[in-house]
Scaffold this active site. Sequence first.
Site, PDB file in Angstrom:
ATOM      1  N   HIS A 113       0.846  -1.190   0.000  1.00 61.13           N
ATOM      2  CA  HIS A 113       0.000   0.000   0.000  1.00 61.13           C
ATOM      3  C   HIS A 113       0.883   1.243   0.000  1.00 61.13           C
ATOM      4  O   HIS A 113       2.017   1.209   0.483  1.00 61.13           O
ATOM      5  CB  HIS A 113      -0.910  -0.001   1.230  1.00 61.13           C
ATOM      6  CG  HIS A 113      -1.745  -1.233   1.345  1.00 61.13           C
ATOM      7  ND1 HIS A 113      -2.950  -1.365   0.702  1.00 61.13           N
ATOM      8  CD2 HIS A 113      -1.523  -2.413   1.991  1.00 61.13           C
ATOM      9  CE1 HIS A 113      -3.443  -2.574   0.962  1.00 61.13           C
ATOM     10  NE2 HIS A 113      -2.605  -3.219   1.742  1.00 61.13           N
ATOM     11  N   SER A 158      12.702 -18.994  12.475  1.00 59.64           N
ATOM     12  CA  SER A 158      11.376 -18.689  13.004  1.00 59.64           C
ATOM     13  C   SER A 158      11.279 -17.250  13.459  1.00 59.64           C
ATOM     14  O   SER A 158      12.214 -16.701  14.039  1.00 59.64           O
ATOM     15  CB  SER A 158      11.073 -19.605  14.190  1.00 59.64           C
ATOM     16  OG  SER A 158      11.007 -20.940  13.771  1.00 59.64           O
ATOM     17  N   THR A 163      12.679  -8.493   4.674  1.00 60.31           N
ATOM     18  CA  THR A 163      12.328  -7.241   4.003  1.00 60.31           C
ATOM     19  C   THR A 163      13.154  -6.989   2.754  1.00 60.31           C
ATOM     20  O   THR A 163      12.890  -6.018   2.037  1.00 60.31           O
ATOM     21  CB  THR A 163      12.524  -6.047   4.956  1.00 60.31           C
ATOM     22  OG1 THR A 163      13.889  -6.008   5.358  1.00 60.31           O
ATOM     23  CG2 THR A 163      11.626  -6.169   6.178  1.00 60.31           C
TER      24      THR A 163
END
Length: 183
Positions: A113, A158, A163
């Site tokens: 977004h 985990s 990114t």
Amino acid sequence: MTEREKMILGKYYDPNDAELKKLRTEARLLTERLNKTSIESLAERVEISKLLFGSAGKIIQIEPTFNCDYGFNIHVGENFFANFGCVILDVAEVIIGDNCFIAPQVGIYTASHPIDPLSRNSGLEYGKPIIIGNNCWIGGHATINPGVTLGDNVVVASGSVVTKSFESDVVIAGNPAKVLKKI
């Protein structure tokens, strides 16, 4: 250009478009069916998975619950396993290689977004593809963010938040994920 075409191209698109709503409903009906099918009905579960995904190898196992946006943008190789609670937001392509294992509660998100609040509040969104190489293992509660490419043999620890992209043969961990060691 249709909203679906814009979505596929990674351009801003309106997710409230009638065609996209219809396609999401079809995917949700298939995931609902998949999630309700007995684990004893492996052949039926594989058949449903192959109806849902854009492409898949012969061996595919998905534990309930599984959720996705469209399904047709997901491509998995041979010997794919997704454990409980996997979510793949596939507004852009998600390509996963052979022999990949997804632990419980993993999120793979191509949807994005705008950063600017006025643009974000317009409702428009866009996607960036995710590519995961062969022989990868994504640990529980890991998050793979839009636009990430992981090379072959990558292990994601985990809880990691991925990114950015990583080369082959590494173990990555953390938030944001970074290389812990080479394999």
